[in-house]
Design a protein around this motif. Structure first.
Motif: not given
Length: 218
Positions: A121, A123, A126, A133, A135, A141, A147, A155, A157, A162
């Motif tokens: 996925t 995110c 973060a 993290l 979601l 996501q 998950t 994951c 990022v 982010q």
């Protein structure tokens, strides 16, 4: 006096100066707390995120966008995954050709997800100060169950877009109306003797891939 009466008495004393007709949403809430603890460069913020993720026993990897597909392939091979579930917004280019990709759908039951080796996925954000993290069920996501059920979560990022320094900064980016999952490391719990067990309430292994171009991340 019973314990119940003691607790209720303390509540009444704490609320003694509150007007009887006042509603919780009418009381002003102070927002003068620190939004972030100290000034950091992008490199320092990403380094702090990495340190906290590792402290929570997540495995952290750094790569450029062009290197992402190969990085994902290596992580899947490391745990021996031959199948992966992905939400609709994850590009097929992220995945190796020799792995079975199951696009997520409502027809996939928890039993089906339990038979899948990994989930990949993106995110929403973060948080460096907490190694968290977040979601929020965006297209890359997906729904929360994908998950939580598979044993391995990759994951992705995007750095620096982010990554934020603190929880207040993260909350400013999130829509409170969306379902949110806050993840700090792989799933873990401890029994009464403080023996740590991983994978009870979610993935046993969490790989976090920090993807950035031209940003010093280590």
């Amino acid at each position: 006096m019973s314990s119940r009466e003691t607790v209720l008495g303390r509540v009444r004393r704490a609320l003694a100066d509150v007007p009887r007709g006042e509603r919780p949403d009418q009381a002003p809430v102070g927002r003068d707390y620190l939004r972030v603890h100290g000034e950091r460069s992008t490199r320092e913020t990403v380094r702090l995120l990495t340190e906290h993720l590792v402290d929570y026993r997540a495995r952290v990897h750094h790569c450029s966008p062009a290197e992402l597909p190969q990085t994902v392939a290596e992580l899947l091979a490391r745990v021996g995954s031959r199948s992966v579930v992905t939400p609709a917004g994850v590009p097929e280019a992220w995945l190796p050709q020799d792995v079975e990709n199951l696009p997520d759908s409502a027809e996939l039951t928890p039993h089906d997800l339990d038979a899948v080796g990994s989930v990949v996925t993106g995110c929403a954000v973060a948080v460096a100060e907490t190694g968290t993290l977040v979601l929020d069920a965006s297209p890359d996501q997906g729904r929360r169950s994908i998950t939580l059920v598979p044993d391995h979560h990759i994951c992705v990022v995007r750095v620096p877009d982010q990554v934020v320094g603190s929880v207040p900064q993260a909350l400013e980016r999130l829509d409170p109306a969306r379902p949110q999952t806050w993840i700090s490391g792989p799933s873990a719990t401890s029994d009464i003797e403080l023996n740590r067990v991983e994978g009870v309430h979610g993935p046993r292994t969490l790989d976090v891939v920090l993807v950035g171009e031209g940003v010093p991340m280590t």
